[in-house]
Write a protein that holds these residues in place. Structure first.
Motif, PDB file in Angstrom:
ATOM      1  N   TYR A 137      68.972  77.608  57.922  1.00 27.48           N
ATOM      2  CA  TYR A 137      67.707  78.087  58.455  1.00 27.48           C
ATOM      3  C   TYR A 137      66.885  78.649  57.288  1.00 27.48           C
ATOM      4  O   TYR A 137      67.419  79.033  56.245  1.00 27.48           O
ATOM      5  CB  TYR A 137      67.928  79.202  59.483  1.00 27.48           C
ATOM      6  N   GLY A 138      65.580  78.700  57.501  1.00 23.87           N
ATOM      7  CA  GLY A 138      64.704  79.274  56.489  1.00 23.87           C
ATOM      8  C   GLY A 138      63.506  79.943  57.119  1.00 23.87           C
ATOM      9  O   GLY A 138      63.192  79.725  58.293  1.00 23.87           O
ATOM     10  N   ILE A 139      62.834  80.754  56.313  1.00 21.39           N
ATOM     11  CA  ILE A 139      61.541  81.338  56.677  1.00 21.39           C
ATOM     12  C   ILE A 139      60.602  81.087  55.514  1.00 21.39           C
ATOM     13  O   ILE A 139      60.955  81.337  54.360  1.00 21.39           O
ATOM     14  CB  ILE A 139      61.638  82.852  56.946  1.00 21.39           C
ATOM     15  N   GLU A 140      59.406  80.579  55.821  1.00 19.38           N
ATOM     16  CA  GLU A 140      58.442  80.257  54.760  1.00 19.38           C
ATOM     17  C   GLU A 140      57.028  80.449  55.284  1.00 19.38           C
ATOM     18  O   GLU A 140      56.703  80.004  56.382  1.00 19.38           O
ATOM     19  CB  GLU A 140      58.652  78.816  54.281  1.00 19.38           C
ATOM     20  N   GLU A 154      67.205  69.459  56.072  1.00 17.06           N
ATOM     21  CA  GLU A 154      67.560  69.399  57.489  1.00 17.06           C
ATOM     22  C   GLU A 154      67.774  70.789  58.076  1.00 17.06           C
ATOM     23  O   GLU A 154      68.476  70.960  59.080  1.00 17.06           O
ATOM     24  CB  GLU A 154      68.799  68.521  57.708  1.00 17.06           C
ATOM     25  N   ALA A 155      67.166  71.790  57.451  1.00 17.08           N
ATOM     26  CA  ALA A 155      67.233  73.150  57.972  1.00 17.08           C
ATOM     27  C   ALA A 155      66.159  73.353  59.035  1.00 17.08           C
ATOM     28  O   ALA A 155      65.183  72.593  59.109  1.00 17.08           O
ATOM     29  CB  ALA A 155      67.030  74.157  56.849  1.00 17.08           C
ATOM     30  N   GLN A 156      66.343  74.359  59.862  1.00 22.14           N
ATOM     31  CA  GLN A 156      65.303  74.782  60.789  1.00 22.14           C
ATOM     32  C   GLN A 156      64.522  75.911  60.116  1.00 22.14           C
ATOM     33  O   GLN A 156      65.104  76.938  59.757  1.00 22.14           O
ATOM     34  CB  GLN A 156      65.926  75.284  62.094  1.00 22.14           C
ATOM     35  N   VAL A 157      63.228  75.706  59.915  1.00 27.87           N
ATOM     36  CA  VAL A 157      62.425  76.654  59.144  1.00 27.87           C
ATOM     37  C   VAL A 157      61.325  77.241  60.016  1.00 27.87           C
ATOM     38  O   VAL A 157      60.529  76.509  60.604  1.00 27.87           O
ATOM     39  CB  VAL A 157      61.819  75.973  57.904  1.00 27.87           C
ATOM     40  N   PHE A 158      61.314  78.572  60.061  1.00 27.52           N
ATOM     41  CA  PHE A 158      60.245  79.282  60.773  1.00 27.52           C
ATOM     42  C   PHE A 158      59.063  79.454  59.821  1.00 27.52           C
ATOM     43  O   PHE A 158      59.233  79.898  58.677  1.00 27.52           O
ATOM     44  CB  PHE A 158      60.736  80.654  61.242  1.00 27.52           C
ATOM     45  N   VAL A 159      57.871  79.123  60.294  1.00 23.46           N
ATOM     46  CA  VAL A 159      56.656  79.268  59.486  1.00 23.46           C
ATOM     47  C   VAL A 159      55.981  80.591  59.843  1.00 23.46           C
ATOM     48  O   VAL A 159      55.565  80.798  60.995  1.00 23.46           O
ATOM     49  CB  VAL A 159      55.684  78.100  59.729  1.00 23.46           C
ATOM     50  N   GLY A 160      55.876  81.472  58.870  1.00 22.01           N
ATOM     51  CA  GLY A 160      55.216  82.745  59.117  1.00 22.01           C
ATOM     52  C   GLY A 160      55.873  83.881  58.370  1.00 22.01           C
ATOM     53  O   GLY A 160      56.707  83.682  57.481  1.00 22.01           O
ATOM     54  N   ASP A 161      55.502  85.092  58.744  1.00 17.23           N
ATOM     55  CA  ASP A 161      56.014  86.304  58.110  1.00 17.23           C
ATOM     56  C   ASP A 161      57.456  86.570  58.537  1.00 17.23           C
ATOM     57  O   ASP A 161      57.835  86.302  59.692  1.00 17.23           O
ATOM     58  CB  ASP A 161      55.126  87.491  58.513  1.00 17.23           C
ATOM     59  N   ILE A 162      58.249  87.110  57.630  1.00 17.54           N
ATOM     60  CA  ILE A 162      59.651  87.414  57.934  1.00 17.54           C
ATOM     61  C   ILE A 162      59.763  88.306  59.162  1.00 17.54           C
ATOM     62  O   ILE A 162      60.614  88.074  60.045  1.00 17.54           O
ATOM     63  CB  ILE A 162      60.326  88.087  56.724  1.00 17.54           C
ATOM     64  N   LEU A 163      58.901  89.310  59.265  1.00 18.84           N
ATOM     65  CA  LEU A 163      58.999  90.264  60.366  1.00 18.84           C
ATOM     66  C   LEU A 163      58.593  89.656  61.707  1.00 18.84           C
ATOM     67  O   LEU A 163      58.850  90.255  62.751  1.00 18.84           O
ATOM     68  CB  LEU A 163      58.148  91.498  60.069  1.00 18.84           C
ATOM     69  N   ASP A 164      57.986  88.489  61.689  1.00 19.48           N
ATOM     70  CA  ASP A 164      57.602  87.823  62.939  1.00 19.48           C
ATOM     71  C   ASP A 164      58.621  86.780  63.393  1.00 19.48           C
ATOM     72  O   ASP A 164      58.467  86.201  64.474  1.00 19.48           O
ATOM     73  CB  ASP A 164      56.240  87.134  62.762  1.00 19.48           C
ATOM     74  N   ALA A 165      59.634  86.534  62.600  1.00 24.86           N
ATOM     75  CA  ALA A 165      60.616  85.506  62.951  1.00 24.86           C
ATOM     76  C   ALA A 165      61.419  85.940  64.182  1.00 24.86           C
ATOM     77  O   ALA A 165      61.844  87.094  64.274  1.00 24.86           O
ATOM     78  CB  ALA A 165      61.543  85.237  61.779  1.00 24.86           C
TER      79      ALA A 165
END
Length: 333
Positions: A137-140, A154-165
């Motif tokens: 997983y990632g955050i970007e 092939e990771a699942q990546v959340f787009v946005g701020d870390i605190l909003d994940a």
């Protein structure tokens, strides 16, 4: 957690006007809450060749250094320019050894499970973990970077701020954060979220520049690791440990390693020398491929000045990068 007062080292007084440091009074330390921060140094954004001065202050208790009155988040796009992003992207793509070393550091602690990479950029580290027994997983913040990361790893990546994940509590066996924590506005809240997301026994593997490093001591306001105003916080081993432990993590390992970029720091000094005699140099951000005379001069510097500086470094301070692994305690029976 009680903190002993850490005296300010002499080498930080890099003030062009020769004035004494100012007491910033009510501005409390963002991680330990101590008041009475002292001005540490003033410096511009040397990467872009801009002249506006920024003020860094230092906590007398935990040694954290931070940017006083930073640009607002809505203004930060002015400082994260395309040249900056190209440089960061190139650094990740051209450093396979970097990812091998980080995998090797992770392996003795965790070898499988769910892994989250904070600020995963275009996914170079996540790609290096592909094929291993990990669910990635990632955050970007960048939507384009997140898409690249998903395709290549092939990771699942959340787009946005870390605190909003929106990840649930106790989701991850390992969380990594490489050269990201220094950019974040609210490190205490981010560290609390890391603890919330980790499973009991999970690990947090973090890398940040070391503000107490030999190179920082030698170059002062010309140290490339300041990266003003993009780096909002500047950690020492002591302040990073305090931040992690105050959130409930336990130190597994914490060390500094050599990661010199003396050439860039010297270039900033060189630019100011030329500016002082009325010759304006093209800022580092906008320089193309170096021509032959400059490459030849750079090689001479590497063979002479750079070797001397690197030989002196262990006598002056620690390595330029802090590598730290912390663990969330197992639930008590």
């Amino acid at each position: 957690m009680k903190l002993a007062t850490i005296p300010e080292p002499d080498w930080v007084a890099d003030r062009e006007d020769g004035s004494k440091s100012e007491n910033h009074g009510p501005e409390p330390c963002p991680i330990c809450g101590q008041v009475g921060a002292q001005e540490w140094l003033r410096a511009p954004d040397r990467f872009h060749g801009r002249q506006e001065k920024y003020t860094l202050v230092r906590c007398p208790a935990c040694s954290l250094v931070w940017l006083s009155h930073p640009p607002k988040p809505a203004e930060m796009h002015l400082h994260y320019t395309d040249p900056y992003h190209r440089l960061i992207s190139a650094g990740g793509e051209n450093s396979p050894a970097r990812w091998r070393d980080r995998k090797a550091a992770l392996a003795p602690q965790k070898r499988s499970g769910a892994l989250l990479d904070l600020g995963c950029s275009s996914g170079a580290f996540l790609e290096s973990m592909k094929g291993e027994p990990w669910k990635l997983y990632g955050i970007e913040m960048s939507a384009e970077g997140a898409r690249k990361a998903e395709v290549r790893s092939e990771a699942q990546v959340f787009v946005g701020d870390i605190l909003d994940a929106p990840f649930p509590r106790e989701s991850f066996d390992a969380i990594t954060c490489f050269d990201v924590l220094e950019h974040l506005y609210e490190p205490r809240r981010v560290m609390a979220r890391v603890v919330e997301w980790l499973k009991p026994g999970g690990i947090f593997y973090v890398l940040v520049p070391n503000v107490n490093s030999a190179e920082a001591r030698l170059f002062g306001s010309y140290w490339h690791g300041l990266e003003l105003p993009r780096h909002l916080f500047h950690y020492s081993p002591a302040s990073l440990k305090f931040l992690a432990e105050s959130a409930g993590l336990r130190e597994v390992s914490l060390e500094t390693r050599r990661n010199p970029a003396v050439g860039t720091s010297l270039r900033y000094v060189w630019d100011d020398v030329f500016r002082a005699v009325g010759t304006r140099q093209t800022p580092v951000a906008y320089r193309g491929e170096a021509n032959f005379p400059w490459r030849a001069a750079r090689k001479v510097v590497r063979m002479t000045v750079l070797r001397v500086l690197l030989a002196m470094a262990p006598l002056v301070g620690g390595g330029e990068a802090i590598h730290a692994i912390f663990r969330k305690e197992e639930a008590s029976a």
